[in-house]
Design a protein around this motif. Structure first.
Motif, PDB file in Angstrom:
ATOM      1  N   LEU A 100      17.152  12.876  31.397  1.00  0.00           N
ATOM      2  CA  LEU A 100      16.183  13.510  32.280  1.00  0.00           C
ATOM      3  C   LEU A 100      15.875  14.932  31.820  1.00  0.00           C
ATOM      4  CD1 LEU A 100      17.885  12.477  35.633  1.00  0.00           C
ATOM      5  CD2 LEU A 100      15.810  11.440  34.685  1.00  0.00           C
ATOM      6  N   VAL A 101      14.622  15.331  31.944  1.00  0.00           N
ATOM      7  CA  VAL A 101      14.266  16.738  31.776  1.00  0.00           C
ATOM      8  C   VAL A 101      14.452  17.399  33.135  1.00  0.00           C
ATOM      9  CG1 VAL A 101      12.409  18.365  31.277  1.00  0.00           C
ATOM     10  CG2 VAL A 101      12.649  16.276  29.911  1.00  0.00           C
ATOM     11  N   THR A 102      15.182  18.510  33.160  1.00  0.00           N
ATOM     12  CA  THR A 102      15.511  19.147  34.424  1.00  0.00           C
ATOM     13  C   THR A 102      14.943  20.563  34.489  1.00  0.00           C
ATOM     14  OG1 THR A 102      17.655  19.756  33.475  1.00  0.00           O
ATOM     15  CG2 THR A 102      17.580  17.786  34.868  1.00  0.00           C
ATOM     16  N   ILE A 103      14.424  20.911  35.661  1.00  0.00           N
ATOM     17  CA  ILE A 103      13.803  22.217  35.883  1.00  0.00           C
ATOM     18  C   ILE A 103      14.372  22.804  37.164  1.00  0.00           C
ATOM     19  CG2 ILE A 103      11.650  23.483  36.241  1.00  0.00           C
ATOM     20  CD1 ILE A 103      10.173  21.200  34.829  1.00  0.00           C
ATOM     21  N   ALA A 104      14.766  24.070  37.111  1.00  0.00           N
ATOM     22  CA  ALA A 104      15.189  24.791  38.306  1.00  0.00           C
ATOM     23  C   ALA A 104      14.050  25.686  38.770  1.00  0.00           C
ATOM     24  CB  ALA A 104      16.432  25.616  38.029  1.00  0.00           C
ATOM     25  N   GLN A 105      13.635  25.502  40.009  1.00  0.00           N
ATOM     26  CA  GLN A 105      12.594  26.318  40.652  1.00  0.00           C
ATOM     27  C   GLN A 105      13.310  27.224  41.653  1.00  0.00           C
ATOM     28  OE1 GLN A 105       9.138  24.199  42.256  1.00  0.00           O
ATOM     29  NE2 GLN A 105       9.235  25.529  44.074  1.00  0.00           N
ATOM     30  N   ILE A 106      13.446  28.493  41.310  1.00  0.00           N
ATOM     31  CA  ILE A 106      14.409  29.357  41.987  1.00  0.00           C
ATOM     32  C   ILE A 106      13.748  30.376  42.896  1.00  0.00           C
ATOM     33  CG2 ILE A 106      16.273  31.019  41.620  1.00  0.00           C
ATOM     34  CD1 ILE A 106      16.513  29.666  38.759  1.00  0.00           C
ATOM     35  N   GLU A 107      14.165  30.368  44.147  1.00  0.00           N
ATOM     36  CA  GLU A 107      13.866  31.428  45.098  1.00  0.00           C
ATOM     37  C   GLU A 107      15.174  31.842  45.750  1.00  0.00           C
ATOM     38  OE1 GLU A 107       9.953  30.952  47.353  1.00  0.00           O
ATOM     39  OE2 GLU A 107      10.432  28.878  46.834  1.00  0.00           O
ATOM     40  N   GLY A 108      15.330  33.122  46.048  1.00  0.00           N
ATOM     41  CA  GLY A 108      16.525  33.591  46.723  1.00  0.00           C
ATOM     42  C   GLY A 108      17.694  33.823  45.786  1.00  0.00           C
ATOM     43  N   ARG A 109      18.884  33.977  46.374  1.00  0.00           N
ATOM     44  CA  ARG A 109      20.085  34.296  45.610  1.00  0.00           C
ATOM     45  C   ARG A 109      20.579  33.081  44.835  1.00  0.00           C
ATOM     46  NH1 ARG A 109      17.784  37.831  48.985  1.00  0.00           N
ATOM     47  NH2 ARG A 109      18.859  39.836  48.956  1.00  0.00           N
ATOM     48  N   VAL A 110      20.881  33.312  43.568  1.00  0.00           N
ATOM     49  CA  VAL A 110      21.430  32.256  42.715  1.00  0.00           C
ATOM     50  C   VAL A 110      22.561  32.886  41.915  1.00  0.00           C
ATOM     51  CG1 VAL A 110      19.574  32.647  41.019  1.00  0.00           C
ATOM     52  CG2 VAL A 110      20.909  30.533  40.936  1.00  0.00           C
ATOM     53  N   ARG A 111      23.765  32.667  42.413  1.00  0.00           N
ATOM     54  CA  ARG A 111      24.924  33.354  41.854  1.00  0.00           C
ATOM     55  C   ARG A 111      26.022  32.343  41.502  1.00  0.00           C
ATOM     56  NH1 ARG A 111      24.378  36.872  46.815  1.00  0.00           N
ATOM     57  NH2 ARG A 111      23.356  38.823  46.216  1.00  0.00           N
ATOM     58  N   GLY A 112      26.947  32.787  40.654  1.00  0.00           N
ATOM     59  CA  GLY A 112      28.113  31.963  40.366  1.00  0.00           C
ATOM     60  C   GLY A 112      27.730  30.576  39.905  1.00  0.00           C
ATOM     61  N   ALA A 113      28.300  29.559  40.559  1.00  0.00           N
ATOM     62  CA  ALA A 113      28.003  28.176  40.192  1.00  0.00           C
ATOM     63  C   ALA A 113      26.556  27.801  40.489  1.00  0.00           C
ATOM     64  CB  ALA A 113      28.949  27.221  40.920  1.00  0.00           C
TER      65      ALA A 113
END
Length: 276
Positions: A100-113
């Motif tokens: 699979l091709v995977t994409i992260a669409q990020i809003e807000g806090r993204v920390r650690g794991a």
């Protein structure tokens, strides 16, 4: 195929599966979310109609802030159902190696794991106004154990990787883009449409070429399993040490793992001083 989960809201559009993380109050990565991520990945891989998997968050303040530090053994047991070992890092590496091709669409806090989940994805795009990145483990007496060291050193280079990991500081989307943490920072109003268009474009192309390219890029840029395993083991060792346990308890007293305090986690960690 039925994509129904407790902590994920999923919709299937053509060759793309969109999965919004919804684990109130703040999307901590605990056993329920890990269980659902494992099931989602397994189902999507078996579904020949799915080519691209997009991760987003139903909470605009939090993508995934980090693991639930009170339930490490439990979430690791869930990760073993995909990785074959009780390791979040090996579970995330499995995702990186997936067809699979995977994409992260990020809003807000993204920390650690949470950052490490995003780093395990093939591409990362973030909202300029709200996305905040961090690897806070060193501030708690540990080290990134789910791929952060491997990915960030390759993406950023030695100096910047050491800066972001050793500082346990927050980095906004523009600086994350400059450092190579993400592909692009985009205005929040444009982010969803941009990611959807890209995902559908990729999904339309023949699978053979897509799979071959991902395999060859991984051969160059994805660290060996043994390195992920060592980082995972090291995290497990460090979080058990008295200093780390004391710092985690001190952080919890200051609101660690509550939505209000986590909005300013870097400040909370800095205020711990030498308590540990």
């Amino acid at each position: 195929m039925n994509y129904s989960y407790e902590t994920l809201t999923v919709r299937h559009e053509g060759g793309v599966l969109f999965a919004a993380i919804s684990a109130p109050p703040m999307n901590l990565l605990g056993p329920e979310l890990v269980r659902d991520l494992v099931s989602l990945i397994q189902q999507a891989e078996r579904d020949d109609t799915i080519q691209v998997l997009v991760f987003a968050s139903a909470n605009r303040d939090y993508f995934v802030p980090h693991v639930d530090v009170t339930r490490i053994k439990e979430y690791r047991a869930e990760a073993a159902k995909l990785a074959g070992e009780a390791s979040l890092g090996l579970m995330f590496r499995y995702l990186s190696a997936s067809r699979l091709v995977t994409i992260a669409q990020i809003e807000g806090r993204v920390r650690g794991a949470g950052s490490e989940l995003a780093l395990a994805c093939d591409m990362r795009f973030a909202a300029r106004e709200s996305a905040i990145f961090s690897q806070p483990e060193v501030g708690l007496g540990a080290s990134p154990g789910a791929g952060g060291i491997q990915h960030l050193a390759r993406l950023m280079g030695r100096g910047r990787a050491l800066e972001v990991i050793l500082s346990s500081e927050d980095y906004d989307a523009d600086l994350a883009e400059k450092y190579g943490w993400i592909n692009r920072a985009l205005p929040a109003a444009q982010l969803g449409d941009f990611v959807a268009l890209l995902a559908h474009r990729i999904a339309k192309f023949p699978a053979a070429g897509r799979i071959a390219v991902k395999s060859r890029v991984n051969a160059i840029a994805l660290a060996p399993i043994e390195d992920f395993r060592r980082d995972s083991d090291l995290f497990g060792e460090l979080v058990q040490k008295p200093e780390a346990q004391e710092r985690m308890q001190a952080a919890i007293k200051r609101g660690f793992q509550t939505p209000a305090a986590e909005l300013a986690l870097a400040r909370v960690l800095g205020e711990l001083g030498n308590e540990g």
